[in-house]
Motif scaffolding. Structure first.
Motif, PDB file in Angstrom:
ATOM      1  N   GLN A 101     -37.436   5.772 -22.347  1.00  0.00           N
ATOM      2  CA  GLN A 101     -37.740   5.715 -21.018  1.00  0.00           C
ATOM      3  C   GLN A 101     -38.241   7.131 -20.369  1.00  0.00           C
ATOM      4  O   GLN A 101     -37.718   8.039 -20.614  1.00  0.00           O
ATOM      5  CB  GLN A 101     -36.463   5.039 -20.182  1.00  0.00           C
ATOM      6  N   ASN A 102     -39.171   7.024 -19.606  1.00  0.00           N
ATOM      7  CA  ASN A 102     -39.589   8.152 -18.920  1.00  0.00           C
ATOM      8  C   ASN A 102     -38.934   8.271 -17.562  1.00  0.00           C
ATOM      9  O   ASN A 102     -39.324   9.124 -16.788  1.00  0.00           O
ATOM     10  CB  ASN A 102     -40.900   8.339 -18.846  1.00  0.00           C
ATOM     11  N   SER A 154     -39.753  10.973 -12.446  1.00  0.00           N
ATOM     12  CA  SER A 154     -40.253  11.493 -13.576  1.00  0.00           C
ATOM     13  C   SER A 154     -40.745  13.149 -13.294  1.00  0.00           C
ATOM     14  O   SER A 154     -41.100  13.267 -12.146  1.00  0.00           O
ATOM     15  CB  SER A 154     -41.250  10.967 -14.520  1.00  0.00           C
ATOM     16  N   ALA A 181     -38.939  12.369 -18.631  1.00  0.00           N
ATOM     17  CA  ALA A 181     -37.681  12.120 -17.916  1.00  0.00           C
ATOM     18  C   ALA A 181     -37.202  13.568 -17.370  1.00  0.00           C
ATOM     19  O   ALA A 181     -37.381  14.499 -18.293  1.00  0.00           O
ATOM     20  CB  ALA A 181     -36.854  11.231 -18.865  1.00  0.00           C
ATOM     21  N   ASN A 214     -31.137   0.590 -16.620  1.00  0.00           N
ATOM     22  CA  ASN A 214     -31.596   1.946 -16.118  1.00  0.00           C
ATOM     23  C   ASN A 214     -32.302   1.668 -14.728  1.00  0.00           C
ATOM     24  O   ASN A 214     -31.581   1.727 -13.620  1.00  0.00           O
ATOM     25  CB  ASN A 214     -32.725   2.610 -16.937  1.00  0.00           C
ATOM     26  N   PRO A 216     -32.341   8.992 -18.605  1.00  0.00           N
ATOM     27  CA  PRO A 216     -32.346   7.353 -18.235  1.00  0.00           C
ATOM     28  C   PRO A 216     -31.494   6.804 -19.382  1.00  0.00           C
ATOM     29  O   PRO A 216     -31.295   7.315 -20.744  1.00  0.00           O
ATOM     30  CB  PRO A 216     -33.632   7.028 -18.346  1.00  0.00           C
ATOM     31  N   SER A 224     -35.963   8.678 -15.061  1.00  0.00           N
ATOM     32  CA  SER A 224     -34.722   8.976 -14.624  1.00  0.00           C
ATOM     33  C   SER A 224     -34.527   8.338 -13.218  1.00  0.00           C
ATOM     34  O   SER A 224     -35.302   8.003 -12.449  1.00  0.00           O
ATOM     35  CB  SER A 224     -34.550  10.536 -14.692  1.00  0.00           C
TER      36      SER A 224
END
Length: 422
Positions: free
Chosen positions: A162-163, A138, A147, A245, A153, A165
């Motif tokens: 989601q944070n 991140s 992200a 992810n 992500p 990647s």
């Protein structure tokens, strides 16, 4: 004493060298940003690099016109095999300190580095050598974690973002010891699809919930043979997007199917966090809502031997609870990094518990594997002792790693390659 002093001086000189290099101004050309022609390689770029100890260098580029500070945050730590447990005794190393014998793992202290502002631009960058595998990361922009906007992500936008990647790095057989390239996105067009579908929890919750569903390439709702299904649970604090992810589950399936190491199957993920980890509700939802939904809407087998259930951490506790209560409704169970051993199996039908194939697995530096530093009744070793005492067969796998997203893709790969439908 002299050897320790030499080792200290060596690492001190390395640290001074790295610091001095990072302190130098970075030009746009250094990171492949051609400002004049408007060519901006934002996101992550992984290039083969003969000067890199791993054979590859990953470069991260982020554009922000107003940021005062940008930090790079991720799971970029490495360790050597064979260090004595407990986990606090395990020394970890940065990507710049990596050597061929090391493997990735995520410890309690995160990897955080300042990104460098590129002269005369709005770009921030950082580069590092990395061995093969998938790396969650991140950016922390003026204290806010985000992200990578150029490498978003996989996430269910309706239920939670989601944070983290993902950066994927290939394997170099000459420079690296551990090949984790099975998590990389498969090359070519023949890849499966991931979607998120809404289903009813039939009164268990006040709102409908979502399933993550992987369909293999060429999914045919009319083929003669229905598809086998693997149900996967995330861990504490996770949701239905985690396995696709940070877990790279779709990539793993795409690669294994292409290599004919497993057959085309459907993978289903769910959000068990919404039940507060009430195992009775989770099990009821699984058996009375999720499985019937899949059987009504997808071409899946209704034979229990064509179903598998697996989970990690709190999902491993979920897996064991479903195993205890519904052992004959699944042919296979994958119990990753933990288990619920708070049970008296004399209250259960042991013949039924011996029918499904059990795959019990954890990493060596995994807090849920050892019986120290964790609840003594919900670790892998305790669970195996219960199975042994009741003569219930199982397969066990111990891999390099910790309680993290470097371990669980390894275990899923093993489960798919060596256990289910074998």
């Amino acid at each position: 004493m002299k050897s320790l002093l030499k080792r200290y001086m060596y690492f001190l000189l390395i640290a001074i060298f790295i610091t001095s290099v990072l302190a130098l101004p970075v030009s746009a050309q250094d990171i492949g940003v051609n400002v004049e022609n408007g060519v901006k390689k934002e996101g992550v770029t992984v290039n083969r690099d003969n000067h890199s100890p791993t054979g590859y260098t990953a470069t991260f580029v982020y554009k922000n016109e107003t940021a005062n500070s940008v930090q790079f945050y991720g799971q970029f730590q490495f360790a050597n095999p064979g260090v004595d447990y407990p986990i606090e005794n395990v020394p970890t190393y940065s990507p710049e300190e990596w050597t061929k014998e090391m493997f990735p793992l995520n410890m309690s202290t995160p990897y955080v580095k300042e990104m460098t502002k590129v002269e005369g631009t709005d770009f921030w960058t950082i580069s590092m050598p990395l061995p093969s595998g998938g790396y969650p990361y991140s950016y922390i922009v003026d204290g806010v974690t985000i992200a990578d906007p150029s490498n978003m992500p996989i996430a269910n936008q309706d239920t939670g973002k989601q944070n983290l990647s993902m950066a994927y790095v290939p394997f170099d057989s000459k420079k690296q010891s551990f090949d984790y390239s099975y998590v990389l996105p498969k090359k070519g067009a023949k890849t499966g699809s991931v979607s998120f579908e809404t289903y009813s929890t039939s009164g268990l919750l006040t709102t409908d919930q979502s399933l993550g569903i992987y369909l293999p390439h060429g999914y045919d709702p009319n083929r003669n043979e229905p598809y086998k299904v693997i149900y996967l649970s995330h861990g504490g604090g996770g949701n239905e997007a985690d396995w696709f992810n940070t877990g790279s589950a779709a990539n793993i399936l795409d690669n294994l199917i292409a290599q004919k190491k497993t057959e085309p199957v459907i993978v289903v993920t769910m959000n068990n966090s919404v039940f507060g980890w009430d195992m009775a509700k989770i099990t009821k939802n699984m058996m009375e809502n999720i499985i019937p939904f899949m059987e009504s809407n997808y071409h899946v087998s209704k034979d229990s031997n064509d179903r598998a259930f697996a989970g990690l951490s709190m999902g491993a506790l979920t897996t064991t609870n479903i195993y205890y209560s519904n052992p004959t409704n699944f042919g296979y169970f994958g119990i990753f990094s933990g288990a619920d051993a708070r049970v008296d199996l004399s209250n259960y039908n042991l013949d039924d518990l011996r029918k499904p194939k059990l795959f019990v697995a954890a990493a060596w530096y995994d807090m849920a594997y050892h019986d120290v530093g964790f609840n003594s009744e919900i670790n892998t070793l305790k669970f195996m002792s219960v199975l042994d005492a009741n003569q219930i067969p199982y397969e066990f796998e111990n891999v390099n790693g910790a309680h993290d997203w470097f371990t669980w893709p390894q275990l899923l790969n093993k489960f798919l390659t060596d256990v289910v439908w074998k």
